[in-house]
Design a protein around this motif. Sequence first.
Motif, PDB file in Angstrom:
ATOM      1  N   THR A 223       7.143 -17.457 -23.061  1.00 44.35           N
ATOM      2  CA  THR A 223       6.868 -17.155 -21.661  1.00 44.35           C
ATOM      3  C   THR A 223       5.425 -16.692 -21.530  1.00 44.35           C
ATOM      4  O   THR A 223       4.999 -15.766 -22.227  1.00 44.35           O
TER       5      THR A 223
ATOM      6  N   ARG B 159       5.346 -13.674 -24.198  1.00 45.55           N
ATOM      7  CA  ARG B 159       6.608 -13.194 -24.755  1.00 45.55           C
ATOM      8  C   ARG B 159       7.256 -14.319 -25.561  1.00 45.55           C
ATOM      9  O   ARG B 159       7.436 -15.431 -25.075  1.00 45.55           O
TER      10      ARG B 159
ATOM     11  N   THR C 278      -1.847 -23.732 -18.167  1.00 50.29           N
ATOM     12  CA  THR C 278      -2.257 -22.420 -17.669  1.00 50.29           C
ATOM     13  C   THR C 278      -3.713 -22.460 -17.231  1.00 50.29           C
ATOM     14  O   THR C 278      -4.591 -22.801 -18.021  1.00 50.29           O
TER      15      THR C 278
ATOM     16  N   GLN D  24       1.874 -15.567 -11.994  1.00 45.26           N
ATOM     17  CA  GLN D  24       3.257 -15.989 -12.198  1.00 45.26           C
ATOM     18  C   GLN D  24       3.652 -15.891 -13.675  1.00 45.26           C
ATOM     19  O   GLN D  24       2.840 -15.553 -14.529  1.00 45.26           O
ATOM     20  N   GLU D  25       4.933 -16.193 -13.924  1.00 44.97           N
ATOM     21  CA  GLU D  25       5.435 -16.373 -15.279  1.00 44.97           C
ATOM     22  C   GLU D  25       5.893 -17.815 -15.430  1.00 44.97           C
ATOM     23  O   GLU D  25       6.485 -18.377 -14.511  1.00 44.97           O
ATOM     24  N   ARG D  26       5.590 -18.401 -16.579  1.00 48.57           N
ATOM     25  CA  ARG D  26       6.056 -19.760 -16.853  1.00 48.57           C
ATOM     26  C   ARG D  26       6.627 -19.779 -18.268  1.00 48.57           C
ATOM     27  O   ARG D  26       5.999 -19.292 -19.197  1.00 48.57           O
ATOM     28  N   SER D  27       7.831 -20.345 -18.432  1.00 46.57           N
ATOM     29  CA  SER D  27       8.442 -20.362 -19.756  1.00 46.57           C
ATOM     30  C   SER D  27       8.757 -21.786 -20.183  1.00 46.57           C
ATOM     31  O   SER D  27       8.978 -22.672 -19.353  1.00 46.57           O
TER      32      SER D  27
ATOM     33  N   GLN E  54       2.684 -15.019 -19.173  1.00 45.64           N
ATOM     34  CA  GLN E  54       2.548 -14.171 -17.989  1.00 45.64           C
ATOM     35  C   GLN E  54       1.092 -14.185 -17.549  1.00 45.64           C
ATOM     36  O   GLN E  54       0.211 -13.750 -18.288  1.00 45.64           O
ATOM     37  N   THR E  55       0.839 -14.726 -16.360  1.00 43.14           N
ATOM     38  CA  THR E  55      -0.521 -14.765 -15.831  1.00 43.14           C
ATOM     39  C   THR E  55      -0.636 -13.789 -14.674  1.00 43.14           C
ATOM     40  O   THR E  55       0.302 -13.071 -14.345  1.00 43.14           O
TER      41      THR E  55
ATOM     42  N   LYS F 108      -2.096 -12.531 -18.991  1.00 37.19           N
ATOM     43  CA  LYS F 108      -1.865 -11.104 -19.193  1.00 37.19           C
ATOM     44  C   LYS F 108      -0.994 -10.851 -20.417  1.00 37.19           C
ATOM     45  O   LYS F 108      -1.167  -9.849 -21.112  1.00 37.19           O
TER      46      LYS F 108
END
Length: 528
Positions: A418, A353, A345, A424-427, A420-421, A350
């Motif tokens: 997950t 999850r 990251t 985007q979202e990355r999981s 959240q930036t 933000k």
Amino acid sequence: MAPRVLISDKLSTAAVQIFKDRGIEVDYEPDLGADKEAFAARIGDYDGLAVRSASKVTEKVIAGADKLKVIGRAGIGVDNIDVPAATKRGVIVMNTPFGNSITTAEHAIALMLSLARQIPAADVSTQAGKWEKNRFMGVEVTAKVLGVIGCGNIGSIAADRAQGLRMKVIAYDPFLSEERATDLGVEKVDLDELLRRADFITLHVPLTDKTRNILSREALAKTKKGVRIVNCARGGLVDEEALREALDSGHVAGAAFDVFAVEPAKENVLFGAPNVICTPHLGAATTEAQENVALQVAEQMSDYLLTGAVTNALNMPSISAEEAPRLKPFVSLAEQLGSFAGQLTETGIKGLRLEYAGDVAEMNTKALSSAAIAGVLRPLLEDVNMVSAPAVARERGIQIEEVRREQQGAYENYVRLTVQTERQERSVAGTVFSDGRPRLIQIKGINMEAELAPHMLYITNEDTPGFIGALGMVLGNSGVNIATFNLGRQTRGGDAIALVEIDEPLASDVLEAVEKLPHVKQAKALAF
């Protein structure tokens, strides 16, 4: 038999009384930590050790501490404690991360004002019988721009105090959300903009690989002419040689340092420079702060030694002795998922999850979430621990969401994180197999089974023939040995992921060669 605690540094006598009141035997020997041999010889008699910064708790000291269960640091920095050696011996290391925040922030503001009005030099001159009123022409801070590098607990307090002085505050912090910035009344900017706009700069970040020399020669060249710089955080954040040159040339109008790259700083390149103020690491040196951290560390250590409760531990989450055996592998999994995501990251976070499915959803997920959050934050904030991580995340406006559900899919248990930036979202998801070892099972929606190792190379690329061979050639020609090679893809010809375990850390030039390969979208060297 009652637990025994050694206090080997100067600590408030109120802390001694707390141990006694809780039924713990305590020996207060404030000069013992300075005597390396005597310190190492004595430590084997104690269950707990309370220190400040003078005692050097080295691997040698820990090796002789056969009974030691906990080390408590009255303060935040644990540079004087070999945390990996303590962890290996099963010794919990606790600190008191929030006990001296106000004191340090106040010291930064005091240095800033002293710098603006040249108070130390004017005092020396006046007391020497001179009356050099025209020599000490200062500047106002009202309406000036203060750039805060690192807007966590201490940085946000400094920002608040500066606003009380009617300053305009801008902040650079990758973990600071827009919502949190709004709450603090500061403007979130990137580092280059901060350097370009700030009249004063104050640093409030830990010293990590990413923050070392954050004010480098190149960064200092980008600052506004006449900027004044304050560092009450850690030595090594500023290139001291480059700063001295900038002071001598007049590009930087002044600097106030409480911390230095080498301490104790008996000599330093900044000493004697024009308009420089130096103090001997006084950031936490107030009566209130010393009392606060001493009382906190005594209470935390007593709780652990008497009940097994763990608070503010750098190397263990907040879990009870009964939960530990069942939770331990899942704590490791959660921290690995967090570390994996955190190292990938690069923009402001933000929200996080955490999804727990199967039996793991019935466990103490608070501890698991704390471990995951700490893993995410630690690449930039090395002092963060599994207990303080949720509070640190809240300070930066990072929203934490937990979701629990029954078993779904092929795995009895899994944890999905997950991130959240702003972009985007990355999981990333993982599970614990019957051997008790964590495994990754999915990255960015791509199924893959992989075990994390100390040194890894992560690559996202287009799924094209010949890519694996080309990657192998680059690594082979560079003398990089591949231990394991894990692959996954979304669709034929679509996005693909390679997770490669290597025997040694990857050199920067080799990483650059991998990044230049056709069809590579991202390449990162990871460490676990």
